[in-house]
Design a protein around this motif. Sequence first.
Motif, mmCIF file in Angstrom:
data_model
loop_
_atom_site.group_PDB
_atom_site.id
_atom_site.type_symbol
_atom_site.label_atom_id
_atom_site.label_comp_id
_atom_site.label_asym_id
_atom_site.label_seq_id
_atom_site.Cartn_x
_atom_site.Cartn_y
_atom_site.Cartn_z
ATOM 1 N N LEU A 27 0.874 -1.186 0.000
ATOM 2 C CA LEU A 27 0.000 0.000 0.000
ATOM 3 C C LEU A 27 0.900 1.221 0.000
ATOM 4 O O LEU A 27 1.711 1.389 0.902
ATOM 5 N N GLY A 30 -2.408 4.914 -1.452
ATOM 6 C CA GLY A 30 -3.742 4.324 -1.321
ATOM 7 C C GLY A 30 -4.854 5.027 -2.080
ATOM 8 O O GLY A 30 -6.027 4.682 -1.920
ATOM 9 N N GLN A 31 -4.508 5.992 -2.937
ATOM 10 C CA GLN A 31 -5.565 6.784 -3.567
ATOM 11 C C GLN A 31 -6.325 5.994 -4.641
ATOM 12 O O GLN A 31 -7.417 6.394 -5.044
ATOM 13 N N ILE A 34 -7.326 1.942 -1.981
ATOM 14 C CA ILE A 34 -8.364 1.970 -0.937
ATOM 15 C C ILE A 34 -9.757 1.989 -1.577
ATOM 16 O O ILE A 34 -10.661 1.270 -1.142
ATOM 17 N N ALA A 35 -9.906 2.767 -2.645
ATOM 18 C CA ALA A 35 -11.200 2.792 -3.346
ATOM 19 C C ALA A 35 -11.514 1.413 -3.931
ATOM 20 O O ALA A 35 -12.663 0.957 -3.908
ATOM 21 N N MET A 37 -10.499 -1.459 -2.761
ATOM 22 C CA MET A 37 -10.843 -2.367 -1.656
ATOM 23 C C MET A 37 -12.257 -2.101 -1.144
ATOM 24 O O MET A 37 -12.967 -3.031 -0.756
ATOM 25 N N LYS A 38 -12.679 -0.829 -1.154
ATOM 26 C CA LYS A 38 -14.050 -0.524 -0.725
ATOM 27 C C LYS A 38 -15.061 -1.216 -1.625
ATOM 28 O O LYS A 38 -16.135 -1.610 -1.181
#
Lengths: 261, 160
Positions: A27, A30-31, A34-35, A37-38
Motif C-alpha cells: 500500500l 492508497g488513492q 483503498i477505493a 478495496m471498498k
Amino acid sequence: MYDFEFVKPASIADAVKALKEDGAQALSGGQTLIATMKQRLAAPGTLVSLTGIAEMKGVSAAGGQLTVGGATPHAVVAAEAKAAYPGLAALAGGIGDPMVRNRGTIGGSIANNDPAACYPSAVLASGATVVTDRRKIAADDYFQGLFTTALEEGEIVTQVIFPIPEKAAYVKFNQPASRFALTGVFVAKFASGVRVAVTGAGADGVFRWTEAEEALSKDFSPAAVDGLSVDPSGLMGDLHGTPEYRANLIKVLTKRAVAAA
Amino acid sequence: MTKVTMTVNGKTVSGEVEGRTLLSGFLREGLGLTGTHIGCDTSQCGACTVHVNGRAVKSCTVFALDVAGAEVKTIEGMANADGSLSVLQQAFQDCHGLQCGFCTPGMVMASAALLADNPTPSEAEVRHGLEGNLCRCTGYHNIVKAVLQASGQDITAIPA
C-alpha cells in the motif's frame, strides 16, 4: 471493505520480507487501492504500508539526473522538482486534486499503471529507470499493458531515476470528473533525440508515438507533426471519446506540448 | 483490533481500530468528531478533508493506522482559542460561502491548506486549489470569494 492485517515497516528490507507473506499487498498512498478495496475488487489479507520508509522518500538532482523516491507524494515532486525538471514538476502538480497529491505517490502510480494515469507518460518519455528492491528496469521494458508492468510478485518500486531533458512538457486533456487524462502527451527533447509518450489513449496503456519522435528530432516545432496522423485502431474508445477523437487529441496535444516545452 | 494513538486538534487521543478503519471513521465514530463529513466515501467530494501533519488529505481514503503518531487537525480545531470563528470561517459566513453547509468543513480545511501554501492566491488559483471539493449546492462562487477575502485581498470588485 473486508478487514486485513496492517503492517508498516520502516525499511525496504522489512517491507520486502512482509510482502513474502501469502495474500500480502503493498500500500503506498492508497488513492486507488483503498477505493478498489471498498468495492471489494481487492481483498488483501495483509496490507504492507510503504509510507513509513524514509529511504523511499525525497527528490534529488545530480549529474543530469533527477531521482525520486518511490514513496514520494505528487505534491512533493511538484514543489521540489521544479528547479531541476519543471516539466515533471508540472505534471505532478496537475494529478488529481491537492488532497490526492498529498497522499498519492509515484511508485504507487507506476506500479498500478492505470492506462489514464499521468506519471507513466513522464517515465516513458524521459527514458527513466525504474529501480526496485531487486533490480533496475528501463522504462521501455517496464510498462507492459493495462495495469500490467514488469514488476514481479512482491517487488516494490523504490526509486525512479529520470534523465533530465533539455526541454520537456506534458499537456493533458482533462477528464473533468475523474481528473485523469482523457488523453495526455509528454514530450521530452534530449541531445540524442526526442521522445513522445501518450497516456489515456492506448488500448494497451501508455505508448510512444515514434513517427512524431522522428519528425520532432529533425525539427522541434509544433509544425513538424502537421503531416502526421495517428491510426485510431489500437486506441481506447468510451463514452468520453471515440478512438478517432483520441487520435486527433494525440496530435493536438503533442503540438501543444512542443510549444509549451 | 489494534491500538492507535495520534494527536487530534492538539490533544493526544487513542482508540482501538481494525486494519480497515478509515481516518474518517476513527474521527467520527471513535472520537465523536462528527464535523468531518463523509459525502461520497470514494475520495471524489472532499467533504472529509482534514489536515495530517499540515497537509490536506481526504480522510475517507487514509487508514487510521497509517497515520498513527501524526498531527491531525479537523474542522473542530479551526476556531480561535476563545471559541470565535477564525478569519477563514468568518469569511465563509460574511460571503455566504455555504448553502446547505454539507461541504463546508472540507472546503474550510482545503482552503486553509491552500492559504498556508499560497497566502495571496489569484481567483484562478483558488478554483484550481479547490478542485477536489464538490459543493452539491454549486455555491462555488461565494466560496471562492470567501477564500479571497480571508487572504486579505480586496473582493469588492468581484460581482455578487
